[in-house]
Design a protein around this motif. Structure first.
Motif, PDB file in Angstrom:
ATOM      1  N   PRO A 240       0.711  -1.231  -0.159  1.00 51.92           N
ATOM      2  CA  PRO A 240      -0.126   0.001  -0.043  1.00 51.92           C
ATOM      3  C   PRO A 240       0.921   1.300  -0.183  1.00 51.92           C
ATOM      4  O   PRO A 240       0.571   2.192  -0.569  1.00 51.92           O
ATOM      5  N   GLY A 241       1.759   1.262   0.725  1.00 51.07           N
ATOM      6  CA  GLY A 241       2.826   2.467   0.780  1.00 51.07           C
ATOM      7  C   GLY A 241       3.396   2.688  -0.548  1.00 51.07           C
ATOM      8  O   GLY A 241       3.347   3.898  -0.996  1.00 51.07           O
ATOM      9  N   LEU A 242       3.828   1.646  -1.064  1.00 48.23           N
ATOM     10  CA  LEU A 242       4.656   1.754  -2.373  1.00 48.23           C
ATOM     11  C   LEU A 242       3.596   2.286  -3.473  1.00 48.23           C
ATOM     12  O   LEU A 242       4.221   3.006  -4.543  1.00 48.23           O
ATOM     13  N   ALA A 243       2.474   1.982  -3.353  1.00 51.73           N
ATOM     14  CA  ALA A 243       1.278   2.108  -4.448  1.00 51.73           C
ATOM     15  C   ALA A 243       0.972   3.569  -4.263  1.00 51.73           C
ATOM     16  O   ALA A 243       1.093   4.535  -5.293  1.00 51.73           O
TER      17      ALA A 243
ATOM     18  N   ALA B 147      -5.721  -4.590  -8.346  1.00 51.12           N
ATOM     19  CA  ALA B 147      -5.425  -6.009  -8.833  1.00 51.12           C
ATOM     20  C   ALA B 147      -4.322  -6.614  -8.236  1.00 51.12           C
ATOM     21  O   ALA B 147      -4.403  -8.029  -7.827  1.00 51.12           O
ATOM     22  N   ILE B 148      -3.327  -6.001  -8.380  1.00 53.48           N
ATOM     23  CA  ILE B 148      -1.857  -6.637  -7.769  1.00 53.48           C
ATOM     24  C   ILE B 148      -2.248  -7.019  -6.270  1.00 53.48           C
ATOM     25  O   ILE B 148      -1.749  -7.835  -5.828  1.00 53.48           O
ATOM     26  N   GLU B 149      -3.100  -6.132  -5.390  1.00 52.88           N
ATOM     27  CA  GLU B 149      -3.194  -6.352  -4.026  1.00 52.88           C
ATOM     28  C   GLU B 149      -3.866  -7.374  -3.838  1.00 52.88           C
ATOM     29  O   GLU B 149      -3.797  -8.430  -2.875  1.00 52.88           O
ATOM     30  N   ARG B 150      -5.054  -7.726  -4.781  1.00 51.08           N
ATOM     31  CA  ARG B 150      -5.908  -8.932  -4.582  1.00 51.08           C
ATOM     32  C   ARG B 150      -5.178 -10.256  -4.804  1.00 51.08           C
ATOM     33  O   ARG B 150      -5.147 -11.043  -4.241  1.00 51.08           O
ATOM     34  N   TRP B 151      -4.038  -9.988  -6.123  1.00 53.39           N
ATOM     35  CA  TRP B 151      -3.323 -11.272  -6.537  1.00 53.39           C
ATOM     36  C   TRP B 151      -2.437 -11.387  -5.011  1.00 53.39           C
ATOM     37  O   TRP B 151      -2.275 -12.818  -4.536  1.00 53.39           O
ATOM     38  N   VAL B 152      -1.672 -10.584  -4.662  1.00 52.07           N
ATOM     39  CA  VAL B 152      -0.833 -10.834  -3.713  1.00 52.07           C
ATOM     40  C   VAL B 152      -1.496 -11.390  -2.301  1.00 52.07           C
ATOM     41  O   VAL B 152      -1.190 -12.312  -1.541  1.00 52.07           O
ATOM     42  N   GLY B 153      -2.613 -10.740  -2.098  1.00 54.35           N
ATOM     43  CA  GLY B 153      -3.696 -11.428  -0.966  1.00 54.35           C
ATOM     44  C   GLY B 153      -3.981 -12.798  -1.274  1.00 54.35           C
ATOM     45  O   GLY B 153      -4.037 -13.673  -0.174  1.00 54.35           O
ATOM     46  N   LYS B 154      -4.421 -13.346  -2.499  1.00 58.60           N
ATOM     47  CA  LYS B 154      -4.491 -14.389  -2.817  1.00 58.60           C
ATOM     48  C   LYS B 154      -3.385 -15.593  -2.578  1.00 58.60           C
ATOM     49  O   LYS B 154      -3.630 -16.461  -1.986  1.00 58.60           O
ATOM     50  N   GLN B 155      -2.321 -15.105  -2.822  1.00 59.26           N
ATOM     51  CA  GLN B 155      -0.776 -15.700  -2.459  1.00 59.26           C
ATOM     52  C   GLN B 155      -0.965 -15.962  -1.262  1.00 59.26           C
ATOM     53  O   GLN B 155      -0.610 -17.215  -0.762  1.00 59.26           O
ATOM     54  N   GLU B 156      -1.179 -15.084  -0.022  1.00 57.38           N
ATOM     55  CA  GLU B 156      -1.228 -15.497   1.045  1.00 57.38           C
ATOM     56  C   GLU B 156      -2.296 -16.425   1.502  1.00 57.38           C
ATOM     57  O   GLU B 156      -1.919 -17.242   2.375  1.00 57.38           O
TER      58      GLU B 156
ATOM     59  N   ALA C  28      -4.475  18.034 -17.057  1.00 57.17           N
ATOM     60  CA  ALA C  28      -4.924  17.397 -15.815  1.00 57.17           C
ATOM     61  C   ALA C  28      -5.765  16.073 -16.065  1.00 57.17           C
ATOM     62  O   ALA C  28      -5.436  15.170 -15.068  1.00 57.17           O
ATOM     63  N   LEU C  29      -6.818  16.208 -16.826  1.00 54.77           N
ATOM     64  CA  LEU C  29      -7.461  14.982 -17.068  1.00 54.77           C
ATOM     65  C   LEU C  29      -6.767  13.615 -17.362  1.00 54.77           C
ATOM     66  O   LEU C  29      -7.017  12.692 -16.958  1.00 54.77           O
ATOM     67  N   ILE C  30      -5.725  13.960 -18.249  1.00 49.31           N
ATOM     68  CA  ILE C  30      -4.919  12.701 -18.538  1.00 49.31           C
ATOM     69  C   ILE C  30      -4.288  12.156 -17.204  1.00 49.31           C
ATOM     70  O   ILE C  30      -4.093  10.856 -16.948  1.00 49.31           O
ATOM     71  N   TYR C  31      -3.785  13.188 -16.492  1.00 52.04           N
ATOM     72  CA  TYR C  31      -3.179  12.669 -15.157  1.00 52.04           C
ATOM     73  C   TYR C  31      -4.216  11.929 -14.415  1.00 52.04           C
ATOM     74  O   TYR C  31      -3.702  10.914 -13.545  1.00 52.04           O
ATOM     75  N   LEU C  32      -5.084  12.407 -14.240  1.00 54.56           N
ATOM     76  CA  LEU C  32      -6.228  11.828 -13.402  1.00 54.56           C
ATOM     77  C   LEU C  32      -6.540  10.507 -13.941  1.00 54.56           C
ATOM     78  O   LEU C  32      -6.723   9.501 -13.176  1.00 54.56           O
ATOM     79  N   ALA C  33      -6.639  10.450 -15.240  1.00 55.24           N
ATOM     80  CA  ALA C  33      -6.995   9.184 -16.018  1.00 55.24           C
ATOM     81  C   ALA C  33      -5.646   8.052 -15.644  1.00 55.24           C
ATOM     82  O   ALA C  33      -5.977   6.862 -15.265  1.00 55.24           O
ATOM     83  N   LEU C  34      -4.605   8.509 -15.653  1.00 59.06           N
ATOM     84  CA  LEU C  34      -3.303   7.715 -15.475  1.00 59.06           C
ATOM     85  C   LEU C  34      -3.614   7.242 -13.699  1.00 59.06           C
ATOM     86  O   LEU C  34      -3.237   6.114 -13.480  1.00 59.06           O
ATOM     87  N   ALA C  35      -3.957   8.017 -13.121  1.00 59.60           N
ATOM     88  CA  ALA C  35      -4.086   7.713 -11.531  1.00 59.60           C
ATOM     89  C   ALA C  35      -5.232   6.664 -11.438  1.00 59.60           C
ATOM     90  O   ALA C  35      -4.926   5.721 -10.588  1.00 59.60           O
ATOM     91  N   ILE C  36      -6.196   7.023 -12.044  1.00 61.93           N
ATOM     92  CA  ILE C  36      -7.468   5.949 -12.082  1.00 61.93           C
ATOM     93  C   ILE C  36      -6.929   4.414 -12.537  1.00 61.93           C
ATOM     94  O   ILE C  36      -6.953   3.578 -11.652  1.00 61.93           O
ATOM     95  N   VAL C  37      -6.222   4.493 -13.692  1.00 60.78           N
ATOM     96  CA  VAL C  37      -5.728   3.361 -14.264  1.00 60.78           C
ATOM     97  C   VAL C  37      -5.011   2.575 -13.297  1.00 60.78           C
ATOM     98  O   VAL C  37      -5.030   1.350 -13.018  1.00 60.78           O
ATOM     99  N   SER C  38      -4.060   3.301 -12.602  1.00 63.17           N
ATOM    100  CA  SER C  38      -3.050   2.927 -11.908  1.00 63.17           C
ATOM    101  C   SER C  38      -3.912   2.450 -10.583  1.00 63.17           C
ATOM    102  O   SER C  38      -3.195   1.223 -10.041  1.00 63.17           O
ATOM    103  N   SER C  39      -4.809   2.901 -10.117  1.00 67.44           N
ATOM    104  CA  SER C  39      -5.387   2.497  -8.977  1.00 67.44           C
ATOM    105  C   SER C  39      -5.951   1.280  -8.956  1.00 67.44           C
ATOM    106  O   SER C  39      -5.966   0.268  -8.208  1.00 67.44           O
ATOM    107  N   VAL C  40      -6.610   0.989 -10.325  1.00 74.97           N
ATOM    108  CA  VAL C  40      -7.371  -0.414 -10.572  1.00 74.97           C
ATOM    109  C   VAL C  40      -6.259  -1.415 -10.903  1.00 74.97           C
ATOM    110  O   VAL C  40      -6.282  -2.307 -10.206  1.00 74.97           O
ATOM    111  N   GLY C  41      -4.956  -1.034 -11.452  1.00 72.95           N
ATOM    112  CA  GLY C  41      -3.802  -1.931 -11.358  1.00 72.95           C
ATOM    113  C   GLY C  41      -3.424  -2.415 -10.195  1.00 72.95           C
ATOM    114  O   GLY C  41      -3.171  -3.478  -9.849  1.00 72.95           O
ATOM    115  N   ILE C  42      -3.337  -1.317  -9.361  1.00 70.88           N
ATOM    116  CA  ILE C  42      -2.885  -1.476  -7.812  1.00 70.88           C
ATOM    117  C   ILE C  42      -3.640  -2.523  -7.262  1.00 70.88           C
ATOM    118  O   ILE C  42      -3.161  -3.433  -6.544  1.00 70.88           O
TER     119      ILE C  42
END
Lengths: 237, 276
Positions: free
Chosen positions: A163-166, A225-234, A209-223
């Motif tokens: 979470p901190g790295l995200a 997903a990664i968190e879910r995947w890592v949680g599943k590993q656990e 500004a909207l493109i930065y916002l879109a990048l942030a949203i895409v990143s949050s979705v990706g993050i």
């Protein structure tokens, strides 16, 4: 007066292709900086959690300096400092030579250094969250220090630090806008060029500004997903 | 496994604690020495490059630059703190429209770079000059400093609203209920019960926000405000002397470290009653 949609179209009339190229530069700069920052940050965190006092001191000095300096100033220090430093080194061999420092590389180094100083704190608190018994357990089953780190500590560390790295990734994505000040053609610089040429400043900076916002949203979705995947590993263990 | 079983009659002891010159210690001393050499090199460079004529010419600029940086951050933080109260209220509201609007505000200002927001205000509002002229606000947005304050205040309001919300929500619900059962109404509860506890939690994030603003304020140099960073760029463009950047770095570090230690000190003071 051109219409807004012509200005935002793809091709020679519009500016969308230029801004898309800027977005590509922004994303590739952030992606190139990430591994560098993570690696340095991890090493600094290792130094800061070491039992050796001098190593901790060296790590603390690093974070104090690079967390205290404005990112823009760090960028200029790297950009102009490297230019002067390399220039003088080259002049020893070839007095005529002039050196042009690559602004992408400078941006990568400056942002990587800033990212790593924050990342080291995230890693450090993750290290502290791992009980000492994990190291002792690793030793007890006969793993070497490096193996304990790689097989026992690191998988847990990543899960805790994620979470901190995200958060740091989102900050990094925004900080890349600073490289437009040293002439890299990122989103903001392309928007600035378009704004100067067409006199539609609000439109183009708003789009940026909207493109930065879109990048942030895409990143949050990706993050997440990664968190879910890592949680599943656990959960599987 | 079998190899270790055979070796198990030899009792394996944990490694002895490191003493003398371990590899880590050599590395650590080497790195500290490297920092020391760089520090001494910096001082030596600044001493050798000392030019009192240059200093007299540009030092007043640096002092006024620090003043502009501090006043820019000070005004923005105070205005942002005032703005953050209704936004934090909106974020905690049960009304989905109000909560959604507050969330969108916070998301926009936290999701886009401060530099883009400053450009949007400084260059972007210029597109609306006739309209701004008509409502008599153009004088405000003509000055780069005002634009910077405007953008920074809106930006920090979003961050401060989140800090405030987090701090208020960190106070357990039982505190509200206890106050209600004592017959305090909502405002009294907030003022006398919740905020004193919430602000202890919020102090460190607020301190970090001030530090982030001071560091972030360097970007106003790009929109032609002569704060510390702006003066530094001006000096560098006139003298091509790299020490102009080094001095700025030293001043920024001094400001940030002073603030950091001040926050630590305040936190120690206000949590004395929690220590046992």
């Amino acid at each position: 007066m051109q219409s807004v949609w012509t200005l935002l179209s793809w091709g020679s009339e519009g500016w969308l292709d230029d801004i898309a190229y800027g977005a590509f530069v922004t994303v590739s700069l952030a992606l190139a900086t990430l591994p560098l920052g993570l690696l340095i940050g991890f090493l600094i965190a290792l130094a800061k959690q070491s039992s050796e006092r001098s190593l901790r001191l060296a790590g603390d000095i690093y974070t104090t300096i690079f967390r205290g300096l404005p990112e823009l100033l760090t960028l200029f220090l790297v950009f102009f400092g490297a230019q002067i430093g390399i220039q003088q080194a080259v002049r020893l061999f070839n007095p005529e030579a002039t050196v042009e420092v690559n602004s992408f590389i400078s941006g990568m180094i400056a942002l990587g250094v800033v990212f790593s100083s924050y990342a080291s704190e995230v890693f450090l608190s993750a290290f502290r969250a791992i009980p000492h018994g994990q190291y002792e357990g690793g030793f007890a089953v006969g793993l070497s220090k490096a193996q304990t780190m790689r097989l026992v500590v690191l998988p847990q560390l990543i899960r805790i630090a994620l979470p901190g790295l995200a958060n740091l990734w989102l900050i990094l994505l925004k900080d890349t806008s600073l490289v437009s000040a040293i002439g890299l053609t990122d989103i903001l610089r392309q928007a600035g060029v378009a704004a100067r040429v067409t006199k539609h400043a609000f439109l183009f900076f708003g789009v940026a500004a909207l493109i930065y916002l879109a990048l942030a949203i895409v990143s949050s979705v990706g993050i997440s997903a990664i968190e879910r995947w890592v949680g599943k590993q656990e959960a599987h263990r | 496994m079998s190899a270790s079983m055979q070796a198990s009659d030899i009792v394996e002891r944990p490694p002895p604690p490191a003493h003398g010159w371990s590899r880590q210690r050599i590395l650590g001393y080497g790195l500290v020495a490297l920092w020391a050499v760089m520090g001494i090199g910096l001082v030596a460079y600044l001493v050798s490059a000392w030019n009192s004529e240059l200093f007299q010419k540009y030092a007043p600029g640096y002092i006024s630059g620090v003043g502009i940086t501090l006043s820019l951050v000070g005004i923005s933080i105070v205005v942002g703190a005032i703005l953050s109260v209704p936004i934090a209220y909106g974020r905690m509201s049960r009304n989905p429209i109000i909560a959604g609007l507050a969330y969108a505000y916070v998301y926009f200002f936290r999701g886009t770079p401060l530099l883009a927001q400053a450009f949007l205000v400084y260059y972007g509002f210029g597109s609306f000059r006739p309209e701004l002229d008509a409502i008599g606000l153009w004088w405000f947005f003509r000055e780069a400093f005002n634009c910077a304050v405007f953008a920074f205040a809106l930006n920090t309001a979003a961050y401060q609203a989140e800090i405030l919300r987090g701090a208020i929500e960190s106070v357990p619900r039982g505190q509200w209920e206890g106050a209600a059962s004592l017959g305090l109404h909502k405002m009294q509860t907030l003022r006398k019960i919740i905020l004193p506890q919430a602000l202890i939690v919020a102090l460190r994030p607020y301190g970090n926000e001030v530090i982030l603003m001071i560091k972030g304020s360097a970007i106003v140099a790009i929109i032609t405000v002569y704060d510390l960073m702006g003066i530094t760029r001006l000096t560098y463009s006139r003298t091509f002397d790299f020490q102009s950047y080094l001095w700025a770095a030293i001043i920024y570090l001094l400001i940030v470290e002073t603030l950091r230690h001040a926050v630590d000190w305040i936190e120690r003071r206000i949590t004395r009653h929690l220590k046992r």
